[in-house]
Design a protein around this motif. Sequence first.
Motif, PDB file in Angstrom:
ATOM      1  N   CYS A 192      -3.196  -6.846   4.790  1.00 58.94           N
ATOM      2  CA  CYS A 192      -3.401  -5.443   4.447  1.00 58.94           C
ATOM      3  C   CYS A 192      -2.026  -4.794   4.375  1.00 58.94           C
ATOM      4  O   CYS A 192      -1.069  -5.286   4.967  1.00 58.94           O
ATOM      5  N   MET A 240      -1.387  -2.084   5.813  1.00 59.53           N
ATOM      6  CA  MET A 240      -1.185  -1.610   7.188  1.00 59.53           C
ATOM      7  C   MET A 240      -2.228  -2.277   8.078  1.00 59.53           C
ATOM      8  O   MET A 240      -3.344  -2.529   7.616  1.00 59.53           O
ATOM      9  N   TYR A 241      -1.866  -2.581   9.299  1.00 63.61           N
ATOM     10  CA  TYR A 241      -2.854  -3.103  10.233  1.00 63.61           C
ATOM     11  C   TYR A 241      -3.341  -1.944  11.107  1.00 63.61           C
ATOM     12  O   TYR A 241      -2.650  -1.508  12.024  1.00 63.61           O
ATOM     13  N   CYS A 242      -4.541  -1.450  10.789  1.00 66.48           N
ATOM     14  CA  CYS A 242      -5.087  -0.280  11.478  1.00 66.48           C
ATOM     15  C   CYS A 242      -5.495  -0.691  12.891  1.00 66.48           C
ATOM     16  O   CYS A 242      -6.093  -1.751  13.082  1.00 66.48           O
ATOM     17  N   CYS A 265      -9.317  -1.524  13.456  1.00 65.02           N
ATOM     18  CA  CYS A 265      -9.951  -2.448  12.498  1.00 65.02           C
ATOM     19  C   CYS A 265     -11.038  -3.315  13.150  1.00 65.02           C
ATOM     20  O   CYS A 265     -10.807  -3.915  14.189  1.00 65.02           O
ATOM     21  N   VAL A 296      -7.442 -10.123  10.592  1.00 62.45           N
ATOM     22  CA  VAL A 296      -6.472  -9.375   9.787  1.00 62.45           C
ATOM     23  C   VAL A 296      -5.049  -9.596  10.311  1.00 62.45           C
ATOM     24  O   VAL A 296      -4.797  -9.510  11.505  1.00 62.45           O
ATOM     25  N   ARG A 350      -8.093  -0.020   1.432  1.00 66.35           N
ATOM     26  CA  ARG A 350      -7.531   1.171   2.071  1.00 66.35           C
ATOM     27  C   ARG A 350      -6.178   1.524   1.461  1.00 66.35           C
ATOM     28  O   ARG A 350      -5.498   2.422   1.955  1.00 66.35           O
ATOM     29  N   HIS A 370     -11.243   4.219   2.413  1.00 69.67           N
ATOM     30  CA  HIS A 370     -11.416   4.430   3.862  1.00 69.67           C
ATOM     31  C   HIS A 370     -10.461   5.525   4.348  1.00 69.67           C
ATOM     32  O   HIS A 370      -9.463   5.240   5.007  1.00 69.67           O
TER      33      HIS A 370
END
Length: 378
Positions: A120, A122-124, A127, A133, A196, A228
């Motif tokens: 991704c 960004m790594y939220c 998540c 991820v 996202r 998102h």
Amino acid sequence: MNGETDWSRLDWKKELANNVVTIDQLKEYASFGPDEEMALREVAHVHPVNVPRYYLSLIDRTNPDDPIRRMCFPSAEELVVAGAMGETTADPYGDDKHDKGNGVLHKYDYTALLVVTECCAMYCRHCFRRRMVGKPDGHPPRDFAGALRYIAAHPEINNVILSGGDPLMLSTAALRTMLTGLAAIEHVDFVRIGSRTPVTYPLRLFDDGLIDLLREFGERKALYIATHFNHVREITPTATEAIRRLRLCGATVNNQAVLLRGVNDTAEDIVALMNGLLGIGVNPYYLYQCMPVSRVRHHFQIPLKQGVDIVDAARARLNGYGKRFKYIIGHDVGKLEICGMVGDNIVLKQLHARSGHDDQASRIIMQQLDDNAGWVTL
Ligand code: SF4
């Protein structure tokens, strides 16, 4: 990085190399005490840090509780695997049970979800797929041709979701191969891409090659983008332009938000988010209850009763389009809409039943809840 940067002019691949990926780099954006810093280094081993400079530019650096910061900075609270809200699991949505190989998750007869990447922009921190991820080494290589063969052999599948990770992190050439393959399967009527990037990395949508590809695909099959946005401050001029580009190429854009403690847990937050989405042509679609994910639930989930109060108060202030979103539990048994409370009982309606469980489709469920319950057991 300052607010003057024209993000739309940056090369999306090159700019990814400037993402903040270490605690030392994060210290340029916030100060941490020595104990906290040690905890964050431990957290970063479990769930990697990865924040684009674009997203960092949205943070209010003077506010340690800033909602934008909360979604991208690691927190010492992630060391709590379960905690006050209850038990957790790495796979709350039952993905692994429905894995048909080559990244195909076939949970509902009519839909195939393809996990096409673990990456991704960004790594939220919230998540629900954080078990995979940012950890590409943990999975066998996938054979997209094998995934296509599976879909072609199942005529009951009328739509495909490209998911991950974030599919738009793949090269445009790789996406072209996938979309061309899906367009050739007659019984696939439409494709959804879960991404996202409009929120965390909108510069990806300024790649004309990608937009051309999406437009070409949209001329053959209907294309939906599930994005998102969780907070109105994510709706920036750059994100707005990214969404406009998606819509101009014929895609319908729907939003799936998550209700998160300290991020959007007031009626005012939800009203501002839904109105903000409508203002840029994005349909409010789902508001998910935060799942019982390990290292997430403890500090991000709010009790269901509180969630119902927030949603009811927000809906009272939203017009018809704004209140179209459904407040959802993404449960192991399928999707459940949270309809409201009757006394101490939560009222749920099952929207989708897993394959082979048709008897559960559209059932109404009532369950007594404690004030602090954040999930239902079925
Ligand atoms: S972009 Fe989506 S899949 Fe990726 S880390 Fe964020 S929530 Fe998870």
